[in-house]
Design a protein around this motif. Sequence first.
Motif, PDB file in Angstrom:
ATOM      1  N   ARG A  19       0.826  -1.214   0.000  1.00  0.00           N
ATOM      2  CA  ARG A  19       0.000   0.000   0.000  1.00  0.00           C
ATOM      3  C   ARG A  19       0.862   1.266   0.000  1.00  0.00           C
ATOM      4  O   ARG A  19       0.494   2.271  -0.607  1.00  0.00           O
ATOM      5  N   MET A  20       2.011   1.219   0.664  1.00  0.00           N
ATOM      6  CA  MET A  20       2.917   2.367   0.607  1.00  0.00           C
ATOM      7  C   MET A  20       3.500   2.529  -0.791  1.00  0.00           C
ATOM      8  O   MET A  20       3.573   3.642  -1.320  1.00  0.00           O
ATOM      9  N   LEU A  21       3.908   1.427  -1.398  1.00  0.00           N
ATOM     10  CA  LEU A  21       4.491   1.490  -2.741  1.00  0.00           C
ATOM     11  C   LEU A  21       3.459   1.913  -3.781  1.00  0.00           C
ATOM     12  O   LEU A  21       3.811   2.545  -4.784  1.00  0.00           O
ATOM     13  N   ALA A  22       2.196   1.597  -3.539  1.00  0.00           N
ATOM     14  CA  ALA A  22       1.126   1.936  -4.477  1.00  0.00           C
ATOM     15  C   ALA A  22       0.525   3.315  -4.195  1.00  0.00           C
ATOM     16  O   ALA A  22      -0.491   3.665  -4.803  1.00  0.00           O
ATOM     17  N   THR A  23       1.131   4.083  -3.296  1.00  0.00           N
ATOM     18  CA  THR A  23       0.727   5.450  -2.925  1.00  0.00           C
ATOM     19  C   THR A  23      -0.604   5.499  -2.183  1.00  0.00           C
ATOM     20  O   THR A  23      -1.199   6.567  -2.060  1.00  0.00           O
ATOM     21  N   LEU A  24      -1.085   4.383  -1.669  1.00  0.00           N
ATOM     22  CA  LEU A  24      -2.339   4.372  -0.930  1.00  0.00           C
ATOM     23  C   LEU A  24      -2.137   4.726   0.539  1.00  0.00           C
ATOM     24  O   LEU A  24      -3.077   5.168   1.208  1.00  0.00           O
ATOM     25  N   VAL A  25      -0.930   4.512   1.044  1.00  0.00           N
ATOM     26  CA  VAL A  25      -0.588   4.840   2.429  1.00  0.00           C
ATOM     27  C   VAL A  25       0.716   5.630   2.412  1.00  0.00           C
ATOM     28  O   VAL A  25       1.664   5.235   1.724  1.00  0.00           O
ATOM     29  N   ARG A  26       0.761   6.727   3.162  1.00  0.00           N
ATOM     30  CA  ARG A  26       1.964   7.558   3.195  1.00  0.00           C
ATOM     31  C   ARG A  26       2.943   6.992   4.218  1.00  0.00           C
ATOM     32  O   ARG A  26       2.578   6.764   5.373  1.00  0.00           O
ATOM     33  N   PRO A  27       4.193   6.767   3.842  1.00  0.00           N
ATOM     34  CA  PRO A  27       5.179   6.248   4.800  1.00  0.00           C
ATOM     35  C   PRO A  27       5.454   7.257   5.912  1.00  0.00           C
ATOM     36  O   PRO A  27       5.355   8.473   5.714  1.00  0.00           O
ATOM     37  N   ASP A  28       5.807   6.740   7.082  1.00  0.00           N
ATOM     38  CA  ASP A  28       6.224   7.585   8.202  1.00  0.00           C
ATOM     39  C   ASP A  28       7.714   7.896   8.137  1.00  0.00           C
ATOM     40  O   ASP A  28       8.166   8.901   8.676  1.00  0.00           O
TER      41      ASP A  28
END
Length: 312
Positions: free
Chosen positions: A50-59
């Motif tokens: 989900r982070m790689l797919a831009t659905l979740v922003r990394p911390d």
Amino acid sequence: MSTDIAIRTTGLGKSYGDFAAVGAVDLTVEAGTVFALLGPNGAGKTTTVRMLATLVRPDRGGAEVFGYDVVRDATAVRSMIGLTGQYASVDETLTAGENLRLFGRLLGLTRRAAARRSAELLAQFELAEVTDRPVGQFSGGMRRRLDLAATLLTDPPLIFLDEPTTGLDPHTRDRMWGIIRALVARGATVLLTTQYLEEADALADRIAVIDHGAIVAEGTATELKSSIGEQILRLDLADATQSVRAQAIVAERTGVPPEDPAEGTLTVALTDADIAADIVAACRADGIALRGFAVDRPDLNEVFLALTARAA
């Protein structure tokens, strides 16, 4: 666009409150390959995708897709990826054809291009005969194929498959494997998350084992198998109540406690295959009856058990 490296992450992580779903992941995925994230439920596979797919922003940390930053260049990244999640995202009230045409229009295709591409994909995924059937009447395997077809409407160079064969019967799973191999043969890159050991072994060029949000090992299937020992001894006890005594004998001669994946069956990695004869002889001398034993190369099951035990 960098064409050699499809994905590169450095210290990529995500927390929810005090819980670190993903710690600090470093990955490099070459273009035109299948890369598998292998791990149990809750290990951090889906959060990473989900982070790689831009659905979740990394911390913390960062990630690039074909040289584009997943945070700063999110729009560019989305134009190059397709994502099939764990659950089919199609509309059950629409027909297969209507679903694909709708997705095509949402992705920017003209009405004519969406219709043409939908027909091509329905034929490719052996769904042409059910084009006009409501998806609510589809089997689980048919829905998964339709979901993957929707992912491929714009021929993205990078495809994320998040546990794509969960819940499928063996025949349908084999069909999905064939589709994935065909995608890579045409030049696509696939990041596959799975908890099926045989799936990673059959499909992946490289495998990263993730547990508790951290990468605990990475390499080819052969490299990972060799990392825990060249040989595996499997002991099949005739009486499962003698397991504790057998474990003690194995630990004394190998220096490591054996795994007990099934009641009455012990497995342990060997640095020297000759130790197997000593263990079998010691079991007989102690009155421990064996139904059988075998010395073999390790499979990914032993690798996974060994690596996640070390991480724990």
